[in-house]
Design a protein around this motif. Structure first.
Motif, short mmCIF file in Angstrom:
data_model
loop_
_atom_site.label_atom_id
_atom_site.label_comp_id
_atom_site.label_asym_id
_atom_site.label_seq_id
_atom_site.Cartn_x
_atom_site.Cartn_y
_atom_site.Cartn_z
N LYS A 95 1.17 -8.18 -7.68
CA LYS A 95 0.75 -9.57 -7.53
C LYS A 95 -0.28 -9.69 -6.40
CE LYS A 95 5.08 -11.70 -8.96
NZ LYS A 95 6.32 -12.35 -8.49
N SER A 96 -1.05 -10.74 -6.47
CA SER A 96 -2.04 -10.99 -5.44
C SER A 96 -1.33 -11.35 -4.12
CB SER A 96 -2.94 -12.13 -5.91
OG SER A 96 -3.97 -12.27 -5.00
N ARG A 97 -1.95 -11.01 -3.00
CA ARG A 97 -1.45 -11.25 -1.64
C ARG A 97 -0.17 -10.46 -1.35
NH1 ARG A 97 -1.47 -17.37 -0.19
NH2 ARG A 97 -1.94 -16.53 1.86
N ARG A 98 -0.02 -9.36 -2.04
CA ARG A 98 1.17 -8.51 -1.86
C ARG A 98 0.76 -7.11 -1.41
NH1 ARG A 98 6.19 -10.72 -2.22
NH2 ARG A 98 5.95 -12.87 -2.88
N TYR A 99 1.77 -6.30 -1.04
CA TYR A 99 1.50 -5.04 -0.34
C TYR A 99 1.83 -3.80 -1.17
CZ TYR A 99 0.94 -8.24 3.46
OH TYR A 99 0.50 -9.29 4.22
N PHE A 100 0.97 -2.80 -0.96
CA PHE A 100 1.13 -1.48 -1.59
C PHE A 100 1.25 -0.45 -0.46
CE2 PHE A 100 -1.64 2.14 -3.51
CZ PHE A 100 -0.53 2.84 -3.93
N TYR A 101 2.37 0.29 -0.44
CA TYR A 101 2.60 1.34 0.54
C TYR A 101 2.58 2.68 -0.18
CZ TYR A 101 4.51 -2.30 3.66
OH TYR A 101 4.71 -3.41 4.44
N VAL A 102 1.77 3.61 0.30
CA VAL A 102 1.71 4.92 -0.35
C VAL A 102 1.82 6.02 0.70
CG1 VAL A 102 -0.83 4.76 -0.52
CG2 VAL A 102 0.39 6.43 -1.90
N MET A 103 2.76 6.93 0.47
CA MET A 103 2.98 8.03 1.42
C MET A 103 1.98 9.14 1.16
SD MET A 103 6.90 8.22 2.43
CE MET A 103 6.27 8.99 3.91
N THR A 104 1.59 9.81 2.22
CA THR A 104 0.66 10.92 2.08
C THR A 104 0.85 11.91 3.23
OG1 THR A 104 -1.69 11.53 1.96
CG2 THR A 104 -1.17 9.62 3.30
N ASN A 105 0.31 13.12 3.02
CA ASN A 105 0.21 14.05 4.14
C ASN A 105 -1.21 13.94 4.71
OD1 ASN A 105 -1.37 15.33 2.28
ND2 ASN A 105 -0.11 17.16 2.11
N ASP A 106 -1.51 14.76 5.73
CA ASP A 106 -2.82 14.67 6.37
C ASP A 106 -3.96 15.08 5.44
OD1 ASP A 106 -1.88 17.26 6.35
OD2 ASP A 106 -2.22 17.65 8.48
N ARG A 107 -3.71 15.97 4.47
CA ARG A 107 -4.78 16.50 3.62
C ARG A 107 -5.22 15.52 2.54
NH1 ARG A 107 -6.35 21.13 6.49
NH2 ARG A 107 -4.67 20.93 7.97
N ASN A 108 -4.29 14.71 2.06
CA ASN A 108 -4.61 13.82 0.92
C ASN A 108 -4.97 12.40 1.35
OD1 ASN A 108 -4.06 15.30 -1.78
ND2 ASN A 108 -2.45 15.97 -0.38
N ILE A 109 -4.85 12.13 2.63
CA ILE A 109 -5.01 10.76 3.12
C ILE A 109 -6.39 10.19 2.78
CG2 ILE A 109 -5.78 11.38 5.47
CD1 ILE A 109 -3.82 9.29 6.52
N PHE A 110 -7.42 11.03 2.86
CA PHE A 110 -8.79 10.51 2.68
C PHE A 110 -9.06 10.20 1.20
CE2 PHE A 110 -8.60 13.31 6.37
CZ PHE A 110 -8.85 12.37 7.35
#
Ligand SMILES: C[S@@+](CC[C@H](N)C(=O)[O-])C[C@H]1O[C@@H](n2cnc3c(N)ncnc32)[C@H](O)[C@@H]1O
Length: 242
Positions: A95-110
């Motif tokens: 939905k609009s105005r809502r949050y997406f959290y995604v986990m990553t390591n240092d290599r995939n962050i970019f």
């Protein structure tokens, strides 16, 4: 897979679905069922996605540094889904105005960050999971994982407690069900900060169902997808027991 699920027809493929009052779990490939999920239909997304580890990791009990070799033996099939294929689906479903959290390591962050901003997600915060233990590395011993936080559309006031560093012990020993299992209390904290009671949180790569457990503990509803029978069954048993 346990008894208790129905069937969901999704175009060419059929995926199993297991439902309780608070949770809907799909045994499916997220990309196969994404099209059956409506636009703007979930209140939050938290996920710890599959990606390959380049170099690093352990091999025969030793650090696997040589030649930047791809370390694939991760305990689940990554299916190697490019971030650019699944992240736009998350943008559409959230939905609009809502949050997406995604986990990553240092290599995939970019590359995850690029895929997110390319489909219009607005960057909010980089959260650090301090695992309070180090793993050996070529450079500095590693002690953190990262959680990228984005919003879709405009800012919405919420109750952001704590700080950008979250200290949590990782599941280990007998309590660990999945090779990359994440702490329920960390996810529950993010769910409580970003949603209200009974709102829906979605995890397209649920593994052992840690996000589902966090949502149910927080009195939210949960939708999760897992492609591997083994991990789907672990999630299903876990949700059933709550
Ligand atoms: C990093 S793990 C998630 C672990 C989870 N956070 C937990 O605490 O157990 C990613 C999961 O995504 C699943 N997966 C990989 N490709 C998938 C796909 N196309 N659709 C759904 N699940 C997928 C893998 O089998 C794996 O269990």
């Amino acid at each position: 897979m346990q008894e208790g699920g129905g069937r969901l027809e999704t175009g060419k493929e059929a995926a199993a679905v297991y439902k309780t009052e608070k949770a809907t779990l799909y045994y499916a490939d997220f990309l196969e069922i994404a099209g059956s999920m409506e636009d703007n239909s979930v209140d939050m997304v938290f996920t710890d996605p599959p990606f390959e580890l380049a170099g690093g990791g352990m091999k025969n009990g030793k650090l696997n540094y040589e030649g930047g070799e791809i370390f694939r033996n991760y305990g689940f099939s990554t299916k190697n889904i490019p971030f650019t294929e699944w992240i736009p689906e998350i943008y559409r479903i959230l939905k609009s105005r809502r949050y997406f959290y995604v986990m990553t390591n240092d290599r995939n962050i970019f590359s995850i960050h690029k895929a997110c901003v390319d489909c219009n997600f607005k960057f909010c915060e980089l959260l650090v999971l301090d695992k309070k233990m180090t793993v050996p590395s070529t450079y500095y011993p590693k002690r953190a994982e990262f959680i990228l936080m984005y919003r879709k559309g405009n800012y919405r006031k919420s109750h952001f407690l704590g700080s950008t560093v979250i200290e949590e012990r990782m599941p280990r020993g007998k309590e660990k069900r999945h090779p990359t299992e994440k702490p329920v209390s960390m996810i529950e904290h993010l769910v409580l900060c970003s949603t209200l009671e009974n709102e829906v949180c979605f995890d397209p790569f649920m593994g052992s169902g840690s996000t589902g457990e966090a949502c149910i503990r927080a009195d939210r509803r949960f939708i999760g997808v897992e492609i591997e029978d083994k991990w789907f069954t672990v999630s299903q048993n876990r949700i059933m027991q709550l």
